[in-house]
Design a protein around this motif. Structure first.
Motif, short mmCIF file in Angstrom:
data_model
loop_
_atom_site.label_atom_id
_atom_site.label_comp_id
_atom_site.label_asym_id
_atom_site.label_seq_id
_atom_site.Cartn_x
_atom_site.Cartn_y
_atom_site.Cartn_z
N LEU A 19 39.25 42.54 34.41
CA LEU A 19 39.58 40.96 34.92
C LEU A 19 38.65 40.00 33.86
O LEU A 19 37.90 39.14 33.30
CB LEU A 19 39.99 40.68 35.72
CG LEU A 19 41.34 41.27 35.60
CD1 LEU A 19 42.18 41.37 36.75
CD2 LEU A 19 42.54 40.50 35.21
N TYR B 257 40.14 49.40 41.62
CA TYR B 257 40.59 48.26 42.39
C TYR B 257 39.08 47.58 40.89
O TYR B 257 39.04 46.50 40.88
CB TYR B 257 39.80 47.93 43.65
CG TYR B 257 41.31 47.66 44.18
CD1 TYR B 257 41.83 47.15 43.85
CD2 TYR B 257 41.21 48.09 45.48
CE1 TYR B 257 43.25 47.36 44.91
CE2 TYR B 257 42.60 48.55 46.59
CZ TYR B 257 43.09 47.93 46.39
OH TYR B 257 44.72 47.80 47.03
N LYS C 224 39.17 39.34 43.85
CA LYS C 224 40.23 39.33 44.06
C LYS C 224 40.05 40.40 44.54
O LYS C 224 40.10 41.72 45.29
CB LYS C 224 41.54 38.96 44.38
CG LYS C 224 41.47 37.66 44.51
CD LYS C 224 43.31 36.76 44.43
CE LYS C 224 42.82 35.12 44.85
NZ LYS C 224 44.41 34.66 43.96
N TYR C 225 40.26 41.75 43.89
CA TYR C 225 40.14 42.96 43.35
C TYR C 225 38.81 43.81 43.64
O TYR C 225 39.11 44.85 44.66
CB TYR C 225 41.00 43.47 41.60
CG TYR C 225 41.65 43.48 41.46
CD1 TYR C 225 42.86 44.53 41.94
CD2 TYR C 225 42.45 41.94 40.91
CE1 TYR C 225 44.03 44.25 41.60
CE2 TYR C 225 43.78 42.05 40.75
CZ TYR C 225 45.20 43.45 40.98
OH TYR C 225 45.93 43.16 40.86
N GLU D 297 38.05 34.81 39.24
CA GLU D 297 39.11 34.51 40.16
C GLU D 297 39.97 35.53 41.05
O GLU D 297 39.49 35.74 41.23
CB GLU D 297 39.99 33.19 40.50
CG GLU D 297 38.60 32.03 40.28
CD GLU D 297 38.26 31.67 41.71
OE1 GLU D 297 38.42 32.49 43.13
OE2 GLU D 297 36.96 31.04 42.01
N GLU D 298 40.60 36.16 39.97
CA GLU D 298 40.90 37.06 40.11
C GLU D 298 41.03 38.33 40.32
O GLU D 298 40.61 39.18 41.55
CB GLU D 298 42.70 37.01 38.81
CG GLU D 298 43.78 38.52 39.40
CD GLU D 298 44.91 38.40 38.42
OE1 GLU D 298 45.71 39.32 37.92
OE2 GLU D 298 44.48 37.86 37.30
N GLN E 30 47.06 49.82 36.06
CA GLN E 30 47.76 49.48 37.51
C GLN E 30 48.21 50.69 37.98
O GLN E 30 48.70 51.04 39.24
CB GLN E 30 49.17 48.42 36.87
CG GLN E 30 48.32 46.60 37.35
CD GLN E 30 47.65 46.73 38.81
OE1 GLN E 30 48.22 47.05 39.97
NE2 GLN E 30 47.48 45.17 38.93
N LYS F 235 39.32 36.33 33.71
CA LYS F 235 40.21 35.77 35.21
C LYS F 235 39.18 36.02 36.01
O LYS F 235 39.06 37.63 36.33
CB LYS F 235 41.53 36.41 35.24
CG LYS F 235 42.44 35.88 33.48
CD LYS F 235 43.80 37.33 33.47
CE LYS F 235 44.09 36.67 32.46
NZ LYS F 235 45.82 38.00 32.24
#
Length: 648
Positions: A296, A289, A307-308, A303-304, A270, A301
């Protein structure tokens, strides 16, 4: 804001931008013109190279070669200034490499190496070798890269050049790293690190610490890798080097991901994302990303993670980052595979493969284009490069004028002016081609005239002399004939070829006239006879006229002097004889043959008139002076003035 207001704002912005661009172009053009006015010497070459280093961004933004470097190369070649050539070729090669034109970069750096060796400058030899090594490393040709960097290292050690030693050592370490020879890479990077610490070069220290981290990570020693990444990060933070900080954050995130410490890995990734976003480097944002999405995925994870990964795909599609799209779709396929959706996993993997194939095709296409460009570069001589450079500068001036015209009068006026210049340019080109054809036609008349006279001379000589002398005469004539035929294929030939054919002609005429005259041909010492160009057979008719209308009528042995000089861009040829003079020669001619006209003289006068037209100059004419002593004719002097042409 209304649509009209928005359109007005856009037009004003574009006008201001174009005005600023035109002003930049004008400033660069004027600066180059001022340097060009300097005398052609080594100081001018060094000045051009120095100015070029500050204008890479200007020329790269326009997709053009650096005109200062091209000018520096042209002048350095003319002066045979090997050191200047090495400097300019190195700079030009590096600019090509920065634009990913690796084949061209290699070619220019190899030219730099040859010039550096000619100059016997070990510093430039080392720089050139290192540059070639980097070029091959970018092309994944590791063996060749290692060979050049190793040669650079040996050359640098010979002169104790610590900077070049450090560069070569670090490069060798990167080659070892690329070849997965991690232990050898660590040894080399440690050596390079000590050199950079000795030099107190913080950027070099940060790079080598990061490289040591890569090597230990490759060995699976993650804790040691993290230690070096942290040390590199500290130095980059001290330098406020955002690119280096981003790389370190990403490396730390990857290392902690391998250690299964996912929270800390996410924290560093991040941080990398935040820094990349600040510098507005979209491709690095997309890479962050993807890294977060992969992390993830491992955490389950899904679904999360999507998104990235989808944000990376969106950036890739928006900006055309094919390598980003390949990796993002691959990671998305892995995501769906882990989640058990094999259909979507297959679809995303297929997208990844499509972009991979597209990248391979694009790479092949780029390499082919560079090879074609490389071939063209080798085919062109320096004179054409000079003309191309002038054309580029002319285009800059035209663009400047067009931009100003748009700001002042609008698109319609711009279109009219552009059309006017296009038609004018086309007409000038057509006129120039017509004049060139006329000149070629006159040149074809000149050579048959000379051959006819020579054959007539041979005929008379054979009937009036013995066979051995006739054979010698024929041998020399055949050699002269071959030279005439070879030279007649060209509009201009090197001066040394014209002088050689002139000497051969004079030898024949001296034999034919029973050595009734002597001759001398002198060329000024500063003239390079291989580079100065002259129209073929342009001097011979005046020499012939001096012999047959001046010298052969003397009772004593005559003398013919031919001198060739160069003043600036004007070539001067002087033909001086101590014959009977034009007045008496005309009287003899009228008694012998009232109908005969000198075809060679007329054709040559026509050729000189056309040269004057083509070059649009007054520096192309013939002056004839009668020499006298106390009212008595003592000979004739012919002065032929031509605009100078140069091979380079």
């Amino acid at each position: 804001m209304s649509s009209k207001g928005l359109i007005f704002t856009i037009i004003v912005f574009l006008s201001l931008w174009m005005r600023a661009s035109a002003q930049d172009s004008l400033q660069v053009s004027r600066s180059l013109d001022s340097v060009r006015k300097m005398p052609d010497d080594t100081a001018k070459v060094n000045r051009l190279i120095s100015k070029a280093k500050g204008l890479y961004r200007f020329y790269d933004s326009r997709g053009q070669d650096n005109a200062y470097l091209q000018e520096a190369i042209t002048v350095a070649q003319k002066l045979r200034y090997a050191k200047g050539l090495a400097e300019a070729y190195n700079e030009l090669g590096t600019s090509k490499r920065n634009r990913s034109q690796y084949l061209l970069a290699t070619d220019y750096h190899e030219r730099a190496l040859k010039s550096a060796e000619d100059a016997r400058d070990n510093r430039l030899i080392t720089i050139s070798l290192n540059n070639i090594g980097v070029d091959y490393r970018r092309r994944d040709m590791l063996e060749k890269a290692f060979d050049y960097h190793f040669r650079a290292l040996k050359a640098a050690e010979k002169d104790n050049d610590e900077r070049s030693i450090a560069i070569a050592t670090n490069s060798i370490g990167n080659i070892k790293l690329s070849d997965n020879k991690f232990h050898e890479a660590i040894e080399v990077f440690n050596r390079s690190l000590k050199l950079e610490q000795k030099r107190e070069n913080d950027l070099g220290i940060a790079i080598n610490l990061g490289n040591l981290g890569y090597a230990y990570e490759g060995l699976g020693q993650l804790d040691r890798a993290i230690e070096f990444y942290r040390q590199s990060l500290a130095v980059n933070e001290k330098l406020n080097n955002t690119t280096g900080m981003s790389i370190c954050y990403t490396c730390l995130g990857t290392a902690y991901q391998k250690k299964k410490n996912y929270p800390l890995a996410m924290e560093y990734l991040q941080k990398a994302l935040a820094i990349n976003d600040k510098v507005d480097d979209k491709i690095h944002v997309a890479d962050s990303y993807i890294s977060i999405g992969r992390l993830l995925n491992e955490e389950g994870k899904y679904e999360e993670a999507r998104k990235y990964l989808q944000q990376a795909i969106d950036l890739g599609l928006k900006w055309g980052f094919k390598s980003t799209l390949m990796e993002a779709y691959k990671s998305m396929g892995d995501n769906y595979k882990r989640a058990g959706d094999l259909t979507l996993a297959m679809d995303n993997n297929n997208y990844s493969i499509l972009y991979k194939d597209s990248l391979l095709r694009e790479k092949s296409s780029i390499e082919f284009a560079q090879m074609q460009t490389l071939h063209d570069v080798h085919q062109k001589d320096n004179q054409i490069k000079q003309l191309q450079q002038d054309q580029d500068l002319s285009q800059l001036r035209i663009r400047r004028n067009l931009a100003l015209a748009i700001a002042l009068a609008g698109f319609l006026f711009m279109l009219i002016v552009g059309g006017f210049f296009y038609i004018r340019h086309r007409n000038l080109q057509a006129n120039r081609q017509t004049l060139q054809l006329e000149l070629r036609s006159l040149r074809s008349q000149m050579n048959p005239h000379f051959i006819f006279n020579s054959l007539s001379s041979i005929h008379r000589y054979i009937w009036s002399n013995n066979q051995e002398e006739a054979s010698d005469y024929l041998t020399k004539f055949s050699k002269l004939m071959r030279m005439i035929l070879d030279n007649s294929q060209h509009t201009f030939i090197p001066l040394n070829k014209e002088v050689e054919s002139l000497r051969l002609y004079l030898d024949l005429e001296a034999l034919r006239c029973n050595n009734m005259f002597d001759y001398s041909i002198s060329v000024e010492e500063h003239i390079n006879e291989e580079e100065v160009l002259i129209p073929p057979m342009i001097i011979q008719p005046y020499v012939e006229n001096a012999i047959w209308h001046g010298l052969v009528h003397r009772k004593e042995k005559g003398m013919l002097d031919i001198t060739i000089g160069l003043k600036g861009k004007v070539l001067e040829v002087t033909v001086t004889d101590n014959g009977i003079g034009r007045k008496m020669a005309m009287e003899i001619k009228e008694k012998k043959d009232r109908m005969h006209n000198s075809m060679g003289m007329k054709v040559t006068e026509g050729r000189i008139a056309l040269i004057r037209k083509i070059n649009n100059t007054k520096d192309a004419n013939v002056e004839i002076h009668d020499l006298q002593d106390n009212g008595q004719a003592t000979g004739t002097r012919v002065r032929i003035v031509l605009p100078a042409e140069f091979l380079f």
